[in-house]
Design an enzyme around this catalytic site. Structure first.
Site, PDB file in Angstrom:
ATOM      1  N   THR A  15       2.014   2.353   6.313  1.00 14.59           N
ATOM      2  CA  THR A  15       2.894   2.477   7.471  1.00 14.59           C
ATOM      3  C   THR A  15       4.185   1.689   7.307  1.00 14.59           C
ATOM      4  O   THR A  15       5.185   2.010   7.945  1.00 14.59           O
ATOM      5  CB  THR A  15       2.192   2.002   8.763  1.00 14.59           C
ATOM      6  N   GLY A  17       6.529  -1.353   4.580  1.00 10.59           N
ATOM      7  CA  GLY A  17       6.633  -2.051   3.308  1.00 10.59           C
ATOM      8  C   GLY A  17       7.474  -3.301   3.451  1.00 10.59           C
ATOM      9  O   GLY A  17       8.207  -3.477   4.431  1.00 10.59           O
ATOM     10  N   ARG A  18       7.368  -4.172   2.453  1.00 16.51           N
ATOM     11  CA  ARG A  18       8.135  -5.413   2.467  1.00 16.51           C
ATOM     12  C   ARG A  18       8.555  -5.750   1.043  1.00 16.51           C
ATOM     13  O   ARG A  18       7.879  -5.376   0.082  1.00 16.51           O
ATOM     14  CB  ARG A  18       7.292  -6.579   2.994  1.00 16.51           C
ATOM     15  N   HIS A 241      -2.979  -1.689  -7.114  1.00 13.88           N
ATOM     16  CA  HIS A 241      -3.680  -1.389  -5.864  1.00 13.88           C
ATOM     17  C   HIS A 241      -3.653  -2.624  -4.992  1.00 13.88           C
ATOM     18  O   HIS A 241      -4.051  -3.713  -5.413  1.00 13.88           O
ATOM     19  CB  HIS A 241      -5.127  -0.974  -6.150  1.00 13.88           C
ATOM     20  N   ASP A 242      -3.210  -2.478  -3.756  1.00 11.03           N
ATOM     21  CA  ASP A 242      -3.012  -3.638  -2.896  1.00 11.03           C
ATOM     22  C   ASP A 242      -4.286  -4.451  -2.674  1.00 11.03           C
ATOM     23  O   ASP A 242      -4.243  -5.687  -2.586  1.00 11.03           O
ATOM     24  CB  ASP A 242      -2.362  -3.251  -1.571  1.00 11.03           C
ATOM     25  N   THR A 243      -5.438  -3.779  -2.624  1.00  8.41           N
ATOM     26  CA  THR A 243      -6.682  -4.533  -2.458  1.00  8.41           C
ATOM     27  C   THR A 243      -6.991  -5.342  -3.709  1.00  8.41           C
ATOM     28  O   THR A 243      -7.507  -6.461  -3.632  1.00  8.41           O
ATOM     29  CB  THR A 243      -7.856  -3.594  -2.131  1.00  8.41           C
ATOM     30  N   ASN A 301     -16.000   0.219   1.906  1.00  4.99           N
ATOM     31  CA  ASN A 301     -15.003   0.365   2.974  1.00  4.99           C
ATOM     32  C   ASN A 301     -15.695   0.383   4.331  1.00  4.99           C
ATOM     33  O   ASN A 301     -16.693   1.088   4.514  1.00  4.99           O
ATOM     34  CB  ASN A 301     -14.212   1.665   2.802  1.00  4.99           C
ATOM     35  N   GLY A 411      -4.614  -9.879   7.372  1.00  4.42           N
ATOM     36  CA  GLY A 411      -4.218 -10.112   8.758  1.00  4.42           C
ATOM     37  C   GLY A 411      -5.371 -10.484   9.659  1.00  4.42           C
ATOM     38  O   GLY A 411      -5.220 -11.274  10.597  1.00  4.42           O
TER      39      GLY A 411
END
Length: 494
Positions: A15, A17-18, A241-243, A301, A411
């Protein structure tokens, strides 16, 4: 005093990005957000796409800002969500904006592929990856089945972080952690499986060379240097992969830990030397994703704060104006365990109304129906904590070591109520933090490529030394044991 070395991290979610600047000085890290931007899903012609050029533009924008500040960056690393990919033509051009994993073309593709092409058990035995209809293997099958012209003309298939790195450097790679999300990779050989590729009409040559996290892909092209005002800065294949990047940043002291990456999705797992592929892991739909330094992330998951986030959008404006602590504090005043749901029930995947879906589940299972925001919020938190216990119990069965510590990162590590509930439910000591684990993992892997850290344990030690983890010890064992029995009884009815 050591000279500061700055690293530029691109952290892209589904959703937003940074871009982030990080540095490691005197054995401690610091982070600063440079830019933040939306990642818009484009709906056109009955399909969903990502705007890969917009993402590239935002990366260039962030790099320009770094140059404007006069910061000398050591390297650049990119991490994104999994499974999606970009198709490149023989003229070196992107053939079309990439399909997004939410595209409806995949809804029946998984069942069709597993019924008519390769069996479910065979696919799992090869890959050890859980079955999700949007995995790359089923996206490619659906595109081949529809006669997708871009796929037919593609000479290269690059996963999203690899495609963006290619746009910056001109070099094509296939980074291991992002490739593992495709359900095309064999974790034993650590290579894409030729049999599965052939079942899609593809060959290994369609993909870039396989690289491990920490590999330098190349330096910025002359064009990008001109656009940004930077020099020949290296681009590093971090855990794409972010995870994978997030788990690399778990501040664990040794190998005997479980992690819960808590956000819209919750991912609970352990880090192992080898993949765990068995009849039992197949039955429970656990996945084996690539980690750094040859490790495997054995995880499951779980539908996380998606439930809460969707309900929050439906509540009246006066409720939406409440802060998260205010609303969650109200939830703590209502009766616990009054209504319970299985967060991973299919009816919560994409309902028109999440509130109505939760209420319908409770009616169908003969429970009191939660009506107020506080009651619904309490139902979600109680149920998530009990689902975490169920998965944690399974992990204890699979783990080749004792599990009594659970690190909560992301988060969700700021949610003190759910963190305490998770400790109570699992019976494990919960250590919460860091929140910025994905960006941290990205930057730490760049630091490893630059020779500032030697291995994953030094990375984790720096992170642990740089922040104060919040500790939660289990409480009210008998109450939570009784609630878990109720949860199992209710969820087994569905």
């Amino acid at each position: 005093m050591e000279q500061k070395k700055y690293f530029f991290a691109v952290d892209l979610g589904a959703t937003s990005g940074r871009t982030i600047i990080g540095n490691i000085t005197d054995g401690r890290f610091s982070l600063e957000e440079v830019t933040r931007f939306p990642n818009n899903l484009i709906e056109q012609g009955g399909h969903y796409y990502w705007d890969i050029y917009a993402l590239y533009f935002e990366i260039i924008k962030g790099l320009k800002e770094v140059a404007r500040r006069g910061l000398e960056i050591t390297s650049i690393g990119i991490d994104t969500w999994g499974v999606d990919f970009v198709l490149i033509g023989d003229d070196g051009a992107i053939l079309r904006n990439p399909r997004a994993y939410r595209d409806p073309i995949t809804f029946d593709a998984m069942d069709d592929y597993l019924r008519h092409v390769v069996s479910r058990k065979e696919v799992y035995d090869i890959t050890g990856i859980q079955f999700l209809n949007f995995n790359s293997i089923f996206q490619l099958y659906a595109m081949r089945r529809e006669g997708n012209s871009a796929l037919s003309c593609a000479t290269k298939i690059l996963f999203v972080p690899d495609a963006l790195s290619w746009m910056l450097t001109g070099n094509e790679v296939c980074e291991y952690t992002i490739a593992s999300t495709s359900q095309l990779l064999d974790p034993r050989t650590k290579q894409l499986d030729e049999r599965l590729l052939a079942s899609l009409g593809l060959t290994r040559s369609k993909f870039g060379r396989m690289v491990q996290p920490g590999t330098v892909i190349g330096v910025l092209t002359d064009e990008v240097q001109r656009l940004t005002g930077l020099g020949a800065v290296p681009v590093v294949a971090v855990a794409g992969h972010d995870t994978g990047a997030a788990v690399a940043a778990v501040p664990a002291k040794d190998e005997q830990f479980a992690y819960l990456s808590s956000g819209t999705w919750s991912l609970m797992g352990i880090e192992t030397k080898d993949a765990i592929i068995s009849d039992l892991s197949y039955e429970r739909n656990f996945t084996n994703e690539g980690g750094i330094e040859g490790t495997t992330r054995f995880l499951k998951n779980i539908c996380g704060m998606w439930l809460y986030e969707r309900c929050r959008l439906e509540w009246p404006e006066e409720v939406q104006k409440l802060s998260h602590p205010e609303l969650q504090g109200q939830a703590m005043t209502v009766e616990p365990f009054r209504s319970l749901i299985n967060p991973d029930d299919q009816m919560f995947a994409a309902p028109t109304s999440m509130i109505q879906a939760i209420q319908q589940y409770c009616r169908q299972t003969g429970q009191p129906v939660p009506e107020t925001p506080a009651e619904i919020c309490r139902c979600i938190f109680d149920s998530l904590a009990l689902r975490y216990r169920q998965v944690f119990t399974w992990l204890q069965e699979f783990a080749p070591f004792q599990l009594d510590v659970l690190h909560i990162i992301g988060g969700g590590s700021l949610n003190k109520y759910l963190n305490q509930f998770t400790a109570n439910s699992t019976g494990a000591t919960v250590l919460a933090g860091p929140q910025e684990c994905t960006a941290l993992g990205n930057i730490m892997l760049q630091a490893k490529a630059a020779g500032l850290v030697s291995d994953i344990w030094q990375m984790r030690q720096i992170i642990a030394d740089s922040l104060d983890l919040v500790r939660y010890e289990p409480q009210d064992k008998e109450i939570w044991d009784k609630a878990y029995d109720k949860y199992i009884s209710i969820t087994s009815k569905q």
